[in-house]
Scaffold this motif. Structure first.
Motif, PDB file in Angstrom:
ATOM      1  N   PRO A   1      11.436   7.225  10.611  1.00  0.00           N
ATOM      2  CA  PRO A   1      11.712   6.180  11.593  1.00  0.00           C
ATOM      3  C   PRO A   1      11.191   6.932  12.933  1.00  0.00           C
ATOM      4  CG  PRO A   1      13.904   7.331  10.831  1.00  0.00           C
ATOM      5  CD  PRO A   1      12.851   7.618  10.113  1.00  0.00           C
ATOM      6  N   PRO A   2      10.769   5.986  13.980  1.00  0.00           N
ATOM      7  CA  PRO A   2      10.883   4.706  14.003  1.00  0.00           C
ATOM      8  C   PRO A   2       9.763   4.196  13.207  1.00  0.00           C
ATOM      9  CG  PRO A   2      10.200   5.391  16.047  1.00  0.00           C
ATOM     10  CD  PRO A   2      10.490   6.407  15.482  1.00  0.00           C
ATOM     11  N   LEU A   3       8.540   4.882  13.227  1.00  0.00           N
ATOM     12  CA  LEU A   3       7.328   4.260  12.705  1.00  0.00           C
ATOM     13  C   LEU A   3       7.495   3.901  11.131  1.00  0.00           C
ATOM     14  CD1 LEU A   3       4.132   3.851  12.908  1.00  0.00           C
ATOM     15  CD2 LEU A   3       3.807   6.071  12.038  1.00  0.00           C
TER      16      LEU A   3
ATOM     17  N   TRP B   1       0.864  -1.136  -0.082  1.00  0.00           N
ATOM     18  CA  TRP B   1      -0.106   0.139   0.083  1.00  0.00           C
ATOM     19  C   TRP B   1       0.881   1.344  -0.116  1.00  0.00           C
ATOM     20  CZ3 TRP B   1       1.096   2.781   4.409  1.00  0.00           C
ATOM     21  CH2 TRP B   1       1.618   2.155   5.538  1.00  0.00           C
ATOM     22  N   VAL B   2       0.403   2.414  -0.554  1.00  0.00           N
ATOM     23  CA  VAL B   2       1.077   3.632  -0.599  1.00  0.00           C
ATOM     24  C   VAL B   2       0.578   4.565   0.189  1.00  0.00           C
ATOM     25  CG1 VAL B   2       1.976   2.880  -3.080  1.00  0.00           C
ATOM     26  CG2 VAL B   2      -0.038   4.046  -2.767  1.00  0.00           C
ATOM     27  N   ALA B   3       1.506   5.489   0.470  1.00  0.00           N
ATOM     28  CA  ALA B   3       1.328   6.714   1.246  1.00  0.00           C
ATOM     29  C   ALA B   3       2.517   7.886   0.951  1.00  0.00           C
ATOM     30  CB  ALA B   3       1.104   6.316   2.773  1.00  0.00           C
ATOM     31  N   LYS B   4       2.186   8.942   1.629  1.00  0.00           N
ATOM     32  CA  LYS B   4       3.188  10.187   1.403  1.00  0.00           C
ATOM     33  C   LYS B   4       4.275   9.642   2.130  1.00  0.00           C
ATOM     34  CE  LYS B   4       0.739  12.932   4.750  1.00  0.00           C
ATOM     35  NZ  LYS B   4       0.403  14.086   5.064  1.00  0.00           N
ATOM     36  N   ARG B   5       5.439  10.033   1.555  1.00  0.00           N
ATOM     37  CA  ARG B   5       6.832   9.701   2.108  1.00  0.00           C
ATOM     38  C   ARG B   5       7.207  10.293   3.417  1.00  0.00           C
ATOM     39  NH1 ARG B   5      10.800  13.218   1.434  1.00  0.00           N
ATOM     40  NH2 ARG B   5      12.693  11.916   1.085  1.00  0.00           N
ATOM     41  N   GLU B   6       6.374  11.295   3.870  1.00  0.00           N
ATOM     42  CA  GLU B   6       6.522  11.901   5.226  1.00  0.00           C
ATOM     43  C   GLU B   6       6.186  11.200   6.410  1.00  0.00           C
ATOM     44  OE1 GLU B   6       6.521  15.059   2.110  1.00  0.00           O
ATOM     45  OE2 GLU B   6       4.996  13.251   2.584  1.00  0.00           O
ATOM     46  N   LEU B   7       5.291  10.105   6.038  1.00  0.00           N
ATOM     47  CA  LEU B   7       4.851   9.059   7.098  1.00  0.00           C
ATOM     48  C   LEU B   7       5.860   8.109   7.399  1.00  0.00           C
ATOM     49  CD1 LEU B   7       1.031   8.446   6.047  1.00  0.00           C
ATOM     50  CD2 LEU B   7       1.883  10.017   7.763  1.00  0.00           C
TER      51      LEU B   7
END
Length: 206
Positions: free
Chosen positions: A76-78, A67-73
């Protein structure tokens, strides 16, 4: 015989995930993919409970599901956990802020990939599907895998593929027919399989 991506041999993890699904009454399904890349329209998505059969199916079938999401998410660590669960960061700056084009770039970059999208966009009832997933597939020149979370018959996985033609209404009718009789975890949250919007994108084949 375990159902696996491109007939990959099962692993201890995939066997364990398959066993977990079957012990809880679920049947993993994976229609033979027409190629190594597709966009998965995952529906109906009506509850947080959909996560567990979905992630178990990914492990059981060894499918390159992401699945894809904006890179800011993905800081690390999440970010480490999100990647382990199949997350892929999309850098919208490379495509002028356009998320669909960013995902198309990811699809073209990968040798094999299943991009999983919940087109309802929410677990609550809507009056149709968001169309971003459709234009991702259309622009990337890949099929759409109709992927069910069927709590009625306890089936999870890809049941068939639809090749987007640009005639969004006709293509949605095909997907609606394939989802006939599929029941979500919370039926009251299920909406119709119709496009909420229509675009006329500039389509560049890979």
């Amino acid at each position: 015989m375990p159902v696996t991506w491109m007939n990959r041999p099962p692993t201890p993890v995939s066997r364990l995930a398959t066993l977990a699904l079957r012990l809880t009454g679920w049947t993993p399904v994976l229609a033979p993919p027409p190629g190594p890349k597709f966009v998965a329209a995952v529906a109906p998505h009506t509850s947080n409970a959909d996560f567990w059969p979905g992630i178990a199916w990914r492990w059981a079938t060894r499918t390159p599901a992401h699945w894809v999401a904006k890179r800011e998410l993905f800081r690390p660590p999440l970010g480490w956990l999100l990647r382990a669960w199949g997350g892929l960061p999309v850098d919208r700056r490379r495509t002028g802020g356009n998320f669909v084009d960013g995902v198309v770039e990811v699809i073209r970059r990968e040798a094999e990939i299943m991009v999983a999208v919940a087109p309802e966009g929410t677990r609550s009832r809507t009056e149709g599907w968001k169309t971003g997933f459709y234009y991702m597939a259309l622009k990337a020149g890949v099929p759409i895998g109709v992927t069910v979370l069927d709590w009625g018959r306890k089936r999870v996985g890809v049941v068939a593929y639809v090749t987007p033609t640009g005639d969004i209404d006709a293509d949605f009718r095909q997907m609606a027919a394939l989802l006939e009789g599929v029941r979500g975890h919370t039926p009251a949250n299920m909406g119709p399989v119709v496009p909420l919007s229509r675009e006329t994108p500039s389509v560049t084949q890979p």
